[in-house]
Enzyme design. Structure first.
Site, PDB file in Angstrom:
ATOM      1  N   GLY A  12       0.778  -1.238   0.000  1.00  0.00           N
ATOM      2  CA  GLY A  12       0.000   0.000   0.000  1.00  0.00           C
ATOM      3  C   GLY A  12       0.805   1.281   0.000  1.00  0.00           C
ATOM      4  N   ASN A  14       1.723   3.007  -2.616  1.00  0.00           N
ATOM      5  CA  ASN A  14       1.064   3.933  -3.558  1.00  0.00           C
ATOM      6  C   ASN A  14      -0.250   4.450  -2.981  1.00  0.00           C
ATOM      7  OD1 ASN A  14       2.541   4.259  -6.268  1.00  0.00           O
ATOM      8  ND2 ASN A  14       2.762   2.078  -5.796  1.00  0.00           N
ATOM      9  N   ARG A  61     -14.438 -14.300  -9.129  1.00  0.00           N
ATOM     10  CA  ARG A  61     -14.412 -12.934  -9.653  1.00  0.00           C
ATOM     11  C   ARG A  61     -15.807 -12.343  -9.846  1.00  0.00           C
ATOM     12  NH1 ARG A  61     -11.018 -11.330 -15.020  1.00  0.00           N
ATOM     13  NH2 ARG A  61     -12.660 -12.480 -16.072  1.00  0.00           N
ATOM     14  N   MET A  86      -3.760  -6.828  -7.487  1.00  0.00           N
ATOM     15  CA  MET A  86      -3.204  -7.948  -8.251  1.00  0.00           C
ATOM     16  C   MET A  86      -4.274  -8.823  -8.922  1.00  0.00           C
ATOM     17  SD  MET A  86      -0.089  -7.295  -8.098  1.00  0.00           S
ATOM     18  CE  MET A  86       0.748  -8.748  -8.727  1.00  0.00           C
ATOM     19  N   ARG A  87      -5.447  -8.282  -9.148  1.00  0.00           N
ATOM     20  CA  ARG A  87      -6.500  -9.023  -9.856  1.00  0.00           C
ATOM     21  C   ARG A  87      -6.727  -8.382 -11.215  1.00  0.00           C
ATOM     22  NH1 ARG A  87      -8.399 -13.668  -6.938  1.00  0.00           N
ATOM     23  NH2 ARG A  87      -7.829 -13.211  -4.779  1.00  0.00           N
ATOM     24  N   LEU A  89      -9.389  -7.280 -13.739  1.00  0.00           N
ATOM     25  CA  LEU A  89     -10.824  -6.991 -13.826  1.00  0.00           C
ATOM     26  C   LEU A  89     -11.361  -7.539 -15.146  1.00  0.00           C
ATOM     27  CD1 LEU A  89     -10.647  -3.323 -12.486  1.00  0.00           C
ATOM     28  CD2 LEU A  89     -11.629  -5.298 -11.277  1.00  0.00           C
ATOM     29  N   ASN A 103      -4.233   2.606 -13.701  1.00  0.00           N
ATOM     30  CA  ASN A 103      -3.311   1.656 -13.061  1.00  0.00           C
ATOM     31  C   ASN A 103      -1.886   2.207 -13.144  1.00  0.00           C
ATOM     32  OD1 ASN A 103      -2.457  -0.839 -11.896  1.00  0.00           O
ATOM     33  ND2 ASN A 103      -1.841  -1.548 -13.923  1.00  0.00           N
ATOM     34  N   HIS A 105       2.158   0.837 -13.237  1.00  0.00           N
ATOM     35  CA  HIS A 105       2.878  -0.401 -13.545  1.00  0.00           C
ATOM     36  C   HIS A 105       4.380  -0.115 -13.573  1.00  0.00           C
ATOM     37  CE1 HIS A 105       3.244  -4.432 -15.179  1.00  0.00           C
ATOM     38  NE2 HIS A 105       4.153  -3.951 -15.999  1.00  0.00           N
ATOM     39  N   SER A 132       4.953   3.337 -15.608  1.00  0.00           N
ATOM     40  CA  SER A 132       3.888   3.852 -16.467  1.00  0.00           C
ATOM     41  C   SER A 132       2.595   4.000 -15.681  1.00  0.00           C
ATOM     42  CB  SER A 132       3.602   2.861 -17.619  1.00  0.00           C
ATOM     43  OG  SER A 132       4.785   2.512 -18.311  1.00  0.00           O
ATOM     44  N   GLU A 139      -7.384  -5.371 -22.108  1.00  0.00           N
ATOM     45  CA  GLU A 139      -6.078  -5.996 -22.345  1.00  0.00           C
ATOM     46  C   GLU A 139      -5.137  -5.699 -21.169  1.00  0.00           C
ATOM     47  OE1 GLU A 139      -2.142  -5.697 -25.083  1.00  0.00           O
ATOM     48  OE2 GLU A 139      -3.878  -4.514 -25.698  1.00  0.00           O
ATOM     49  N   ASP A 141      -2.508  -4.585 -18.797  1.00  0.00           N
ATOM     50  CA  ASP A 141      -1.423  -3.597 -18.897  1.00  0.00           C
ATOM     51  C   ASP A 141      -1.291  -3.026 -20.308  1.00  0.00           C
ATOM     52  OD1 ASP A 141      -0.809  -3.999 -16.198  1.00  0.00           O
ATOM     53  OD2 ASP A 141       0.552  -5.653 -16.651  1.00  0.00           O
ATOM     54  N   GLU A 167       9.773   5.074  -5.446  1.00  0.00           N
ATOM     55  CA  GLU A 167       9.784   6.516  -5.131  1.00  0.00           C
ATOM     56  C   GLU A 167       9.222   7.317  -6.311  1.00  0.00           C
ATOM     57  OE1 GLU A 167      13.701   6.042  -2.285  1.00  0.00           O
ATOM     58  OE2 GLU A 167      13.861   7.302  -4.093  1.00  0.00           O
TER      59      GLU A 167
HETATM   60  C1  GRF Z   1       3.848  -1.098  -7.455  1.00  0.00           C
HETATM   61  O1  GRF Z   1       5.153  -1.357  -7.922  1.00  0.00           O
HETATM   62  C2  GRF Z   1       2.915  -0.911  -8.617  1.00  0.00           C
HETATM   63  O2  GRF Z   1       3.512  -0.351  -9.738  1.00  0.00           O
HETATM   64  C3  GRF Z   1       2.512  -2.326  -8.933  1.00  0.00           C
HETATM   65  O3  GRF Z   1       2.411  -2.951  -7.670  1.00  0.00           O
HETATM   66  C4  GRF Z   1       3.279  -2.320  -6.742  1.00  0.00           C
HETATM   67  C5  GRF Z   1       2.443  -1.956  -5.549  1.00  0.00           C
HETATM   68  O4  GRF Z   1       3.207  -1.495  -4.465  1.00  0.00           O
HETATM   69  N1  GRF Z   1       1.292  -2.335  -9.712  1.00  0.00           N
HETATM   70  P1  GRF Z   1       2.472  -0.843  -3.224  1.00  0.00           P
HETATM   71  O5  GRF Z   1       1.495  -1.865  -2.641  1.00  0.00           O
HETATM   72  O6  GRF Z   1       1.759   0.390  -3.680  1.00  0.00           O
HETATM   73  O7  GRF Z   1       3.552  -0.521  -2.250  1.00  0.00           O
END
Ligand code: GRF
Length: 183
Positions: A12, A14, A61, A86-87, A89, A103, A105, A132, A139, A141, A167
């Protein structure tokens, strides 16, 4: 008010950066944090006094997305930010909310799609990786890119590369989402 949800599966970090950005912008509200499994991100959101929901992915799902849809309507969401969710949709769910799900990535898409982007980049011979932010489409990512930042491998070991990517993620995601939802 632009009402956004955030969906997580793990640490978490992000989520924390996005929450901090949302709290500083009075045009936005964060009515709901969602997760597909118990995780540190969800716990942190609870401690912050945010409303949280654990989606019933253990039932599959379909039921999980029906609950997500119900909450989307009940909370009047304008958008959803996937932050380490990590799912995948389903196409019908994504299509029903076309252009409203973003999203982040950890690669320079379209390079290194999927759940192991950092490992795949590190195992490659490419000198420049990155991250990104994109619009989610059916599709994986594969949706339109909103922002990218590159990072050279040189001078990093695997750990410091990953740390720097995170970061950069924390700095890039919110301004990109903010601009997107107020465009
Ligand atoms: C991040 O690297 C994000 O780009 C990817 O999953 C990771 C999540 O990290 N989709 P966090 O849970 O936000 O620390």
């Amino acid at each position: 008010m632009i009402r956004l949800g955030i969906a997580v599966s793990g640490r978490g970090s992000n989520l924390k950066a996005l929450t901090s950005g949302i709290r500083k912008d009075s045009r936005f509200d964060l009515p709901l944090v969602l997760a597909d499994q118990p995780c540190a991100g969800l716990e942190w959101a609870k401690e912050q006094g945010l409303k949280t929901t654990l989606l019933p992915y253990e039932q599959g799902r379909g039921p999980a997305e029906r609950e997500l849809e119900r909450l989307w309507q009940a909370e009047g969401l304008q958008g959803l930010l996937l932050a380490g969710f990590m799912r995948v949709l389903s196409a019908p769910f994504v299509q029903a909310h076309e252009g409203r799900i973003l999203n982040i990535h950890p690669s320079l898409l379209p390079r290194f799609k999927g759940a192991h982007a950092l490992d795949d980049f590190w195992a490659s011979d490419e000198s420049r990786g990155g991250l990104s932010v994109h619009i989610v489409t059916p599709e994986l990512d594969g949706g339109p890119l909103l922002a990218q930042e590159s990072l050279r491998r040189e001078g990093h070991d695997r750990e410091s590369y990953e740390q720097t990517i995170h970061e950069l993620e924390h700095r890039l995601y919110w301004p990109t989402a903010q601009a997107f939802f107020t465009r």
